[in-house]
Design a protein around this motif. Structure first.
Motif, PDB file in Angstrom:
ATOM      1  N   VAL A 336       0.859  -1.193   0.000  1.00 45.20           N
ATOM      2  CA  VAL A 336       0.000   0.000   0.000  1.00 45.20           C
ATOM      3  C   VAL A 336       0.886   1.231   0.000  1.00 45.20           C
ATOM      4  O   VAL A 336       1.864   1.299   0.770  1.00 45.20           O
ATOM      5  N   LYS A 337       0.559   2.190  -0.823  1.00 45.67           N
ATOM      6  CA  LYS A 337       1.340   3.418  -0.927  1.00 45.67           C
ATOM      7  C   LYS A 337       0.746   4.483   0.006  1.00 45.67           C
ATOM      8  O   LYS A 337      -0.466   4.680   0.034  1.00 45.67           O
ATOM      9  N   LEU A 338       1.617   5.162   0.754  1.00 42.63           N
ATOM     10  CA  LEU A 338       1.190   6.267   1.622  1.00 42.63           C
ATOM     11  C   LEU A 338       1.593   7.588   0.979  1.00 42.63           C
ATOM     12  O   LEU A 338       2.756   7.764   0.583  1.00 42.63           O
ATOM     13  N   ARG A 339       0.628   8.522   0.892  1.00 43.18           N
ATOM     14  CA  ARG A 339       0.904   9.793   0.228  1.00 43.18           C
ATOM     15  C   ARG A 339       0.465  10.942   1.134  1.00 43.18           C
ATOM     16  O   ARG A 339      -0.622  10.900   1.727  1.00 43.18           O
ATOM     17  N   LEU A 340       1.319  11.952   1.246  1.00 41.05           N
ATOM     18  CA  LEU A 340       1.016  13.144   2.055  1.00 41.05           C
ATOM     19  C   LEU A 340       0.946  14.355   1.141  1.00 41.05           C
ATOM     20  O   LEU A 340       1.907  14.646   0.407  1.00 41.05           O
ATOM     21  N   ASP A 341      -0.180  15.059   1.166  1.00 43.88           N
ATOM     22  CA  ASP A 341      -0.372  16.288   0.385  1.00 43.88           C
ATOM     23  C   ASP A 341      -0.663  17.427   1.347  1.00 43.88           C
ATOM     24  O   ASP A 341      -1.559  17.317   2.204  1.00 43.88           O
ATOM     25  N   ILE A 363      -5.753   5.947  12.953  1.00 41.98           N
ATOM     26  CA  ILE A 363      -6.591   6.103  11.761  1.00 41.98           C
ATOM     27  C   ILE A 363      -5.860   5.589  10.525  1.00 41.98           C
ATOM     28  O   ILE A 363      -6.427   4.872   9.687  1.00 41.98           O
ATOM     29  N   LEU A 364      -4.593   5.956  10.400  1.00 41.72           N
ATOM     30  CA  LEU A 364      -3.826   5.550   9.225  1.00 41.72           C
ATOM     31  C   LEU A 364      -3.608   4.037   9.218  1.00 41.72           C
ATOM     32  O   LEU A 364      -3.650   3.393   8.150  1.00 41.72           O
ATOM     33  N   GLU A 365      -3.381   3.447  10.370  1.00 42.27           N
ATOM     34  CA  GLU A 365      -3.195   1.998  10.453  1.00 42.27           C
ATOM     35  C   GLU A 365      -4.451   1.264  10.032  1.00 42.27           C
ATOM     36  O   GLU A 365      -4.391   0.254   9.316  1.00 42.27           O
ATOM     37  N   ASN A 366      -5.627   1.754  10.463  1.00 38.89           N
ATOM     38  CA  ASN A 366      -6.889   1.150  10.030  1.00 38.89           C
ATOM     39  C   ASN A 366      -7.057   1.272   8.525  1.00 38.89           C
ATOM     40  O   ASN A 366      -7.538   0.339   7.856  1.00 38.89           O
ATOM     41  N   ALA A 367      -6.664   2.437   7.990  1.00 40.85           N
ATOM     42  CA  ALA A 367      -6.781   2.635   6.546  1.00 40.85           C
ATOM     43  C   ALA A 367      -5.897   1.658   5.778  1.00 40.85           C
ATOM     44  O   ALA A 367      -6.295   1.114   4.733  1.00 40.85           O
ATOM     45  N   ALA A 373      -4.103  -4.199  -1.959  1.00 33.96           N
ATOM     46  CA  ALA A 373      -2.733  -4.058  -2.464  1.00 33.96           C
ATOM     47  C   ALA A 373      -2.711  -3.198  -3.726  1.00 33.96           C
ATOM     48  O   ALA A 373      -3.676  -3.181  -4.502  1.00 33.96           O
ATOM     49  N   HIS A 374      -1.598  -2.504  -3.892  1.00 29.63           N
ATOM     50  CA  HIS A 374      -1.366  -1.625  -5.040  1.00 29.63           C
ATOM     51  C   HIS A 374      -2.341  -0.431  -5.058  1.00 29.63           C
ATOM     52  O   HIS A 374      -2.632   0.115  -6.123  1.00 29.63           O
ATOM     53  N   SER A 375      -2.867  -0.071  -3.882  1.00 28.30           N
ATOM     54  CA  SER A 375      -3.736   1.103  -3.758  1.00 28.30           C
ATOM     55  C   SER A 375      -3.037   2.142  -2.885  1.00 28.30           C
ATOM     56  O   SER A 375      -1.927   1.917  -2.386  1.00 28.30           O
ATOM     57  N   THR A 376      -3.692   3.284  -2.697  1.00 27.11           N
ATOM     58  CA  THR A 376      -3.063   4.419  -2.007  1.00 27.11           C
ATOM     59  C   THR A 376      -3.919   4.872  -0.833  1.00 27.11           C
ATOM     60  O   THR A 376      -5.149   4.930  -0.928  1.00 27.11           O
ATOM     61  N   VAL A 377      -3.245   5.198   0.273  1.00 25.49           N
ATOM     62  CA  VAL A 377      -3.869   5.881   1.403  1.00 25.49           C
ATOM     63  C   VAL A 377      -3.332   7.306   1.420  1.00 25.49           C
ATOM     64  O   VAL A 377      -2.114   7.515   1.471  1.00 25.49           O
ATOM     65  N   SER A 378      -4.242   8.279   1.353  1.00 23.44           N
ATOM     66  CA  SER A 378      -3.846   9.682   1.225  1.00 23.44           C
ATOM     67  C   SER A 378      -4.062  10.413   2.539  1.00 23.44           C
ATOM     68  O   SER A 378      -5.111  10.250   3.192  1.00 23.44           O
ATOM     69  N   VAL A 388      -7.806  11.756   6.089  1.00 20.87           N
ATOM     70  CA  VAL A 388      -7.199  10.456   5.789  1.00 20.87           C
ATOM     71  C   VAL A 388      -8.203   9.678   4.943  1.00 20.87           C
ATOM     72  O   VAL A 388      -9.295   9.340   5.418  1.00 20.87           O
ATOM     73  N   CYS A 389      -7.812   9.390   3.694  1.00 22.44           N
ATOM     74  CA  CYS A 389      -8.715   8.731   2.752  1.00 22.44           C
ATOM     75  C   CYS A 389      -8.089   7.424   2.271  1.00 22.44           C
ATOM     76  O   CYS A 389      -6.917   7.404   1.881  1.00 22.44           O
ATOM     77  N   ASP A 390      -8.852   6.351   2.325  1.00 18.39           N
ATOM     78  CA  ASP A 390      -8.362   5.071   1.815  1.00 18.39           C
ATOM     79  C   ASP A 390      -9.171   4.660   0.602  1.00 18.39           C
ATOM     80  O   ASP A 390     -10.140   5.315   0.233  1.00 18.39           O
ATOM     81  N   GLU A 391      -8.759   3.548  -0.032  1.00 18.27           N
ATOM     82  CA  GLU A 391      -9.443   3.038  -1.222  1.00 18.27           C
ATOM     83  C   GLU A 391     -10.005   1.648  -0.949  1.00 18.27           C
ATOM     84  O   GLU A 391     -10.083   0.800  -1.840  1.00 18.27           O
ATOM     85  N   GLY A 392     -10.407   1.444   0.305  1.00 11.03           N
ATOM     86  CA  GLY A 392     -10.965   0.162   0.685  1.00 11.03           C
ATOM     87  C   GLY A 392     -12.421   0.031   0.298  1.00 11.03           C
ATOM     88  O   GLY A 392     -12.971   0.854  -0.456  1.00 11.03           O
ATOM     89  N   PRO A 393     -13.101  -0.989   0.825  1.00 15.78           N
ATOM     90  CA  PRO A 393     -14.512  -1.232   0.470  1.00 15.78           C
ATOM     91  C   PRO A 393     -15.469  -0.190   1.052  1.00 15.78           C
ATOM     92  O   PRO A 393     -16.644  -0.155   0.680  1.00 15.78           O
ATOM     93  N   GLY A 394     -14.992   0.623   1.967  1.00 17.88           N
ATOM     94  CA  GLY A 394     -15.852   1.619   2.588  1.00 17.88           C
ATOM     95  C   GLY A 394     -16.601   1.068   3.795  1.00 17.88           C
ATOM     96  O   GLY A 394     -16.709  -0.144   3.977  1.00 17.88           O
ATOM     97  N   VAL A 395     -17.107   1.980   4.602  1.00 14.94           N
ATOM     98  CA  VAL A 395     -17.857   1.601   5.807  1.00 14.94           C
ATOM     99  C   VAL A 395     -19.346   1.653   5.499  1.00 14.94           C
ATOM    100  O   VAL A 395     -19.836   2.623   4.910  1.00 14.94           O
ATOM    101  N   LYS A 396     -20.047   0.615   5.878  1.00 15.83           N
ATOM    102  CA  LYS A 396     -21.496   0.631   5.694  1.00 15.83           C
ATOM    103  C   LYS A 396     -22.110   1.753   6.535  1.00 15.83           C
ATOM    104  O   LYS A 396     -21.696   1.988   7.655  1.00 15.83           O
ATOM    105  N   ARG A 397     -23.119   2.389   5.977  1.00 15.36           N
ATOM    106  CA  ARG A 397     -23.706   3.552   6.653  1.00 15.36           C
ATOM    107  C   ARG A 397     -24.285   3.189   8.026  1.00 15.36           C
ATOM    108  O   ARG A 397     -24.223   3.990   8.959  1.00 15.36           O
ATOM    109  N   GLU A 398     -24.802   1.969   8.160  1.00 13.73           N
ATOM    110  CA  GLU A 398     -25.384   1.598   9.453  1.00 13.73           C
ATOM    111  C   GLU A 398     -24.315   1.350  10.509  1.00 13.73           C
ATOM    112  O   GLU A 398     -24.623   1.305  11.707  1.00 13.73           O
TER     113      GLU A 398
END
Length: 451
Positions: A336-341, A363-367, A373-378, A388-398
């Motif tokens: 996983v790539k970590l990026r700081l902007d 937060i970053l560890e959870n992300a 794999a081969h995705s980015t955490v920003s 902190v934004c990840d490219e995972g499956p997302g959290v269900k609203r409930e």
């Protein structure tokens, strides 16, 4: 809103008091109106006759021998006897009933009522003069050893005219009086109740501020009504017990976490030194997981007490760099790539540097754990917030309302944990008066920390 007003104590007291006053005024008005309408002579006629007789008596003038010589009426009474001689008359008599003085048109020979005048002093008698009904009022006056009597005769026509004149405006006056009294009472009651309930409102505001971080707050009993003071005292006593219990709980949590660290380290060392243990990697993994949970419990105990924080100016860019460097090996292992902007000029903030590090690290560890794999955490950073934004499956609203609860884990969670990481983040944010929110993106999840 309406239900709240109906259940309000002040609203109930206001309605009850105004209703009671209204009913009381209406009953009084009905009684007064009934008395004046059905018994006008008893209410007004007798008073008018007694007043006329008293004024005649007071206007008597006596000679040197103590005998009445004249009646000097003044003002409206003199005018009435002058212009209405057929309706208003007076006579002054001696003990034997002889007329000594009289008004114009007063009959001198005929007696007005009973001959024995002393029997009717202060009483009204109904007689007929010239075929017309009159009411006679008799009063007695003494001058030395002499006794005299004053009689006034008032025609029924005049009494009725006076009564009608005086009773005609009574209904309107009663209505206006009731209306003004109700408005005045309602306004005065509103102001009074607002001032009387002010201590209760202040106590309610103080009670709303009570939290696990502010258990030392106590409600003031100053100005509280004596009926409610015991409730305030009981609430303060409950707060004291709650504070003691919370302190014991936090102390136990910290002590238990601290005491568990050493045994876990020793167990891990013993397992590593034993060459023939089957499933060594699994055992070491479980011990590492337990050690992580113990450290999180210790962090949770630390961040739950405000005195454990050391505040100062903190450069958020430096902290973000440190967190990324700390988690870089884990990110590399998961590809996983970590990026700081950084956007714009970022000023230092007032915070506890270690606490901010723990917050971002969790937060970053959870992300990293949920990002494929081969995705980015920003990590997006500006002068007012950190994203902190990840490219995972997302959290269900409930699930979002429960993310920051202690020991809560999503039913479909795929990574190890005790459900304490985000709870620690929330405690740190509360201690710094920051706002920590989470939202589900089209692809992934976004955590936002606003300073």
């Amino acid at each position: 809103m309406l239900n709240q007003v109906i259940r309000s104590l002040s609203a109930r007291l206001w309605v009850t008091s105004v209703t009671a006053l209204t009913v009381t005024l209406i009953v009084v008005a009905m009684v007064v109106t009934y008395a004046f309408n059905d018994y006008p002579e008893a209410m007004l006629g007798r008073h008018e006759q007694l007043e006329n007789a008293t004024q005649v008596l007071n206007a008597l003038e006596f000679d040197a021998a103590g005998r009445p010589e004249s009646v000097r009426l003044t003002g409206q009474t003199a005018w009435l006897f002058q212009v209405l001689p057929t309706e208003l008359r007076y006579r002054v008599l001696d003990r034997m009933g002889a007329v000594l003085l009289q008004s114009r048109d007063a009959q001198q020979d005929a007696a007005w009522g009973d001959i024995d005048l002393s029997k009717n002093i202060g009483k009204a008698q109904q007689i007929y003069l010239d075929g017309q009904p009159f009411d006679v009022m008799t009063l007695q006056v003494s001058r030395g050893q002499h006794t005299f009597f004053v009689q006034t005769a008032t025609s029924a026509r005049f009494v009725n005219a006076v009564i009608n004149q005086k009773t005609k405006p009574i209904p309107a006056v009663v209505k206006v009086t009731i209306f003004v009294a109700m408005i005045t009472f309602a306004l005065a009651l509103t102001v009074t109740m607002y001032r009387m309930l002010k201590p209760l409102r202040e106590a309610s505001r103080a009670a709303a501020l009570v939290s696990p971080r502010n258990l030392k707050t106590r409600l003031s009993a100053k100005g509280i009504p004596s009926e409610i003071a015991p409730l305030i005292g009981a609430f303060n006593a409950a707060l004291e017990r709650l504070e003691n219990g919370f302190a014991v709980q936090q102390q136990f949590l910290a002590s238990a976490a601290h005491e568990l660290q050493t045994p876990l380290a020793l167990i891990r060392g013993q397992i590593e030194l034993q060459p023939g243990i089957e499933g060594k990697e699994m055992l070491l993994r479980d011990i590492d997981l337990m050690g992580r949970q113990v450290r999180q419990l210790l962090h949770l105990a630390e961040v739950s007490e405000s005195q454990n924080f050391t505040f100062g100016e903190v450069n958020t860019i430096d902290v973000a760099h440190d967190v990324i460097e700390y988690l870089s090996r884990k990110a590399d292992s998961r590809q996983v790539k970590l990026r700081l902007d950084v956007f714009g000029e970022v000023s230092p903030i007032w915070a506890d540097r270690s606490a901010l590090f723990v917050l971002l690290k969790n937060i970053l560890e959870n992300a990293i754990n949920v990002t494929p794999a081969h995705s980015t955490v920003s990590v997006l950073l500006d002068s007012a917030s950190i994203h902190v934004c990840d490219e995972g499956p997302g959290v269900k609203r409930e699930y979002i309302p429960f993310l920051f609860d202690r020991f809560w884990r999503a039913p479909d969670a795929r990574h190890d944990g005790a459900g304490l990481g985000l709870a620690i983040c929330k405690e740190i944010a509360i201690a710094h008066e920051w706002q920590l929110t989470v939202s589900s993106l089209t692809s992934g999840t976004s955590f936002v920390l606003q300073f």
